[in-house]
Design an enzyme around this catalytic site. Structure first.
Site, PDB file in Angstrom:
ATOM      1  N   ALA A  57      -8.959   1.741 -14.484  1.00  0.00           N
ATOM      2  CA  ALA A  57      -9.363   1.269 -15.789  1.00  0.00           C
ATOM      3  C   ALA A  57     -10.217   0.050 -15.320  1.00  0.00           C
ATOM      4  CB  ALA A  57      -8.286   0.776 -16.502  1.00  0.00           C
ATOM      5  N   HIS A  77      -4.950  19.613  -8.539  1.00  0.00           N
ATOM      6  CA  HIS A  77      -4.280  18.470  -9.290  1.00  0.00           C
ATOM      7  C   HIS A  77      -5.645  17.750  -9.689  1.00  0.00           C
ATOM      8  CE1 HIS A  77      -5.202  15.584  -6.124  1.00  0.00           C
ATOM      9  NE2 HIS A  77      -4.475  16.376  -5.063  1.00  0.00           N
ATOM     10  N   ARG A 105       4.765  -3.800  -7.928  1.00  0.00           N
ATOM     11  CA  ARG A 105       3.280  -3.372  -8.041  1.00  0.00           C
ATOM     12  C   ARG A 105       2.470  -4.453  -8.344  1.00  0.00           C
ATOM     13  NH1 ARG A 105       3.717   1.938  -9.869  1.00  0.00           N
ATOM     14  NH2 ARG A 105       1.519   2.020 -10.288  1.00  0.00           N
ATOM     15  N   LYS A 107       0.044  13.879 -17.180  1.00  0.00           N
ATOM     16  CA  LYS A 107      -0.517  13.159 -15.742  1.00  0.00           C
ATOM     17  C   LYS A 107      -0.745  14.213 -14.593  1.00  0.00           C
ATOM     18  CE  LYS A 107       0.378   8.703 -13.451  1.00  0.00           C
ATOM     19  NZ  LYS A 107      -0.858   8.096 -14.075  1.00  0.00           N
ATOM     20  N   ARG A 118      -7.265  -6.846  -5.340  1.00  0.00           N
ATOM     21  CA  ARG A 118      -8.012  -5.732  -5.558  1.00  0.00           C
ATOM     22  C   ARG A 118      -8.996  -6.138  -6.481  1.00  0.00           C
ATOM     23  NH1 ARG A 118      -4.968  -0.697  -7.332  1.00  0.00           N
ATOM     24  NH2 ARG A 118      -5.591  -1.441  -9.604  1.00  0.00           N
TER      25      ARG A 118
END
Length: 612
Positions: free
Chosen positions: A427, A11, A457, A36, A526
């Site tokens: 990103a 992957h 999220r 993806k 984060r």
């Protein structure tokens, strides 16, 4: 000397090109194919790397594959023999594919290289193979700012190894110990990813994001039944609870019985059980990582630690490891997963095969901010937007920055595509969606109306490096969004008794700080520190927002929608802009406003992004 590194066939296929040891270009194949986690041979990524270097294919001295297929085949075969007769169904399903493709991977690679690059070149004589965990370790150590360091690699599994410790000194790098399949911290985490209803190899970060909504009530049960952890952090799993070694699923009925029922069905409602399971496996993971680090520090005497492998993307565990102070310094490879294996393989060839010395890192490290992907000129962007039927305005740089900063201050969501695309899963201000972190509704709106993903999220802040310590309990570089820290106490909002009593997902809509859009339910964030030298335009737009609002940070999430890779081209950016509720798009020096676009185009692109 040009060395091309390649990872593929599992992957996140990718390619990376070195020139005399310097990273010239790197990119994942998914960004070009729009599939993806694309696992196919990275034909378009390879072509991009060569075009970026401006060379002919025959200038490539070596192509290095990131693992050794024969060792992987050996592990598959020996595992089935060890567990026989269990797993025959899985064995019979996998073996034809392995015999057809994996066992003859060298032949396939030569064929792919001939088709993509030049069929007149003898690629077989230029092809080298690295070991999976050595590739990971090299990707972490060689670009790091350290002359000497221990390297911890944690992932699902390579050929045999799931966890490894290496020591790097100068140009030398050697793996000194490992833990082998089927005992894997990465696969333990993936088992809970599967059991909580998310997709293995892509949904692990959802489990990490879900964990703060739960209580780690199953942590002791996990340590009692599933994993035995020694004092030095080495571990063994009780394989009677897992099915991944020989079966078609990650867990079995015994695992389900232990945790009170079957796995959650994908897309079904999340319950408190899933939140508590996420919190539990996250806590166990953190404990194991810290114990491993303590053992490594004692054994090696090293003061610096590098991290790679998929588990190194667990930024919560990374933040805890940093705060424990076991090592003086920690550096994490931004493309820590299999994509980064392409880079590590190429670096192995340069430093170990050709015995070339390491240069002193330029800036903070050798990754150039991870801005290693394609960049588009104003002429390219204008032509692409014109083909798409877009209405746009070309501005000078300062006007563009001012307009975007104003839009952010007005709580508008902005698609931001500038400069070279990032290498790795994050990103970092090259292909980002940015927004006002002060808005109490921004997290939910971005999740539901732009990203089309689960409302729980969290989003990350991009903060000016010079202001990070004022806003977070962290005052060090974090350019790759791989560390979690808490919001400073003076920025937190005092909770009422009623709010403190809320449980699980009910916590979501309660603002916890003066920047609620990036403050998770446990007051963490984060962090990405933004540096003027690596991304001057992104630094400038955040500085403009700071001047207008007094807030030196913005919401930063990847420029894509759920199920789709991060955008690569201007066309990708325009499609995502039109198919979502983004208000503004800034591509290069071009600014697009949603309310100025053709209504027919909006309807067409909105249909594209409707969820099933």
């Amino acid at each position: 000397m040009y060395i091309l590194g390649v990872s593929a066939f599992y992957h996140d296929s990718a390619a990376c090109l070195l020139k005399d040891g310097e990273i010239i270009a790197a990119a994942q194949e998914e960004r070009f194919t729009r599939k993806k986690h694309d696992a196919a041979f990275p034909a378009q990524a390879v072509a991009y790397c060569i075009a970026q270097a401006g060379i002919r294919p025959d200038a490539i001295d070596h192509v290095v594959f990131y693992e050794k297929p024969f060792l992987k085949f050996e592990r598959l075969l020996e595992t089935y023999l060890a567990f026989a007769p269990r797993g025959f169904r899985s064995f019979s399903a996998a073996m034809p594919l392995w015999i057809k493709e994996k066992l003859f991977q060298k032949t396939m690679l030569v064929k792919d290289l001939s088709e993509v690059l030049d069929d007149q070149v003898d690629w077989k004589s230029r092809l080298l193979f690295s070991e999976h965990h050595l590739s990971h370790a090299a990707s972490a150590f060689y670009p790091s700012p350290f002359d000497s360091a221990a390297v911890l690699t944690l992932d699902g599994v390579g050929e045999w190894t799931t966890t490894s410790v290496a020591v790097g000194q100068g140009r030398d790098l050697k793996v000194i110990k490992d833990i082998q399949f089927p005992h894997s911290l990465g696969l333990l985490y993936s088992a809970f990813t599967y059991y909580t209803g998310f997709k293995v190899n892509s949904g692990e970060y959802k489990v990490m994001g879900l964990a703060p909504y739960g209580e780690p009530k199953y942590a002791e049960l996990i340590k009692d039944k599933l994993i035995h952890v020694a004092e030095d952090g080495s571990f063994q799993l009780d394989m009677s609870y897992f099915d991944y070694a020989t079966g078609l699923t990650m867990t079995n009925r015994k695992f389900a019985d232990l945790f009170g029922g079957p796995a959650r069905q994908s897309e079904s409602e999340l319950t408190q059980r899933e939140m508590d399971l996420a919190a539990s496996v996250q806590q166990v993971t953190e404990e194991v990582v810290v114990k491993l680090a303590r053992g490594i520090a004692r054994e090696t005497g090293e003061k610096n630690l590098c991290l790679a492998g998929g588990v190194a993307l667990n930024c919560v565990a990374n933040g805890i490891l940093l705060r424990e102070g076991i090592f003086d310094n920690i550096w994490i490879q931004p493309a820590a997963g299999d994509a980064g294996g392409a880079l590590g393989a190429a670096l192995c060839a340069w430093h170990l095969h050709h015995e070339q010395d390491r240069p002193s890192p330029a800036g903070r490290d050798g990754m150039k901010g991870a801005y290693l992907g394609p960049v588009y000129s104003d002429e390219d962007i204008e032509a692409a937007l014109t083909r798409c039927g877009a209405t746009f305005h070309k501005l000078d740089e300062q006007s563009l920055i001012d307009r975007v900063a104003t839009a952010l201050a007005e709580e508008k969501a902005v698609g931001w595509m500038q400069g070279r695309m990032e290498f790795g899963p994050r990103a970092l201000g090259g292909r980002s969606i940015i927004a006002d972190p002060r808005s109490p509704v921004m997290q939910k709106q971005l999740n539901l109306k732009v990203k089309y993903r689960e409302s729980f999220r969290p989003f990350a802040p991009s903060v000016l490096r010079e202001h990070v310590g004022d806003w977070f309990e962290h005052d060090a570089d974090s350019p790759y969004m791989l560390l979690v820290a808490d919001v400073q106490s003076d920025k937190r909002r005092q909770m009422t008794d009623e709010e403190n009593a809320l449980f699980g997902i009910e916590k979501l809509n309660v603002p916890r700080s003066s920047v609620p859009a990036i403050t998770h339910v446990d007051y963490s964030a984060r962090i990405q520190t933004v540096h003027q030298d690596t991304n001057p335009r992104y630094h400038a737009v955040i500085s403009g927002f700071h001047e207008k609002t007094g807030c030196p940070l913005v919401v930063n999430t990847s420029f894509n929608v759920r199920g789709e890779p991060i955008v690569c081209t201007p066309e990708d950016a325009f499609r995502c802009f039109m198919g979502t509720e983004l208000d503004v798009l800034a591509v290069g020096n071009f600014l697009l406003l949603k309310d100025q676009q053709d209504e027919a185009l909006k309807e067409n692109y909105e249909d594209r992004y409707e969820l099933d």
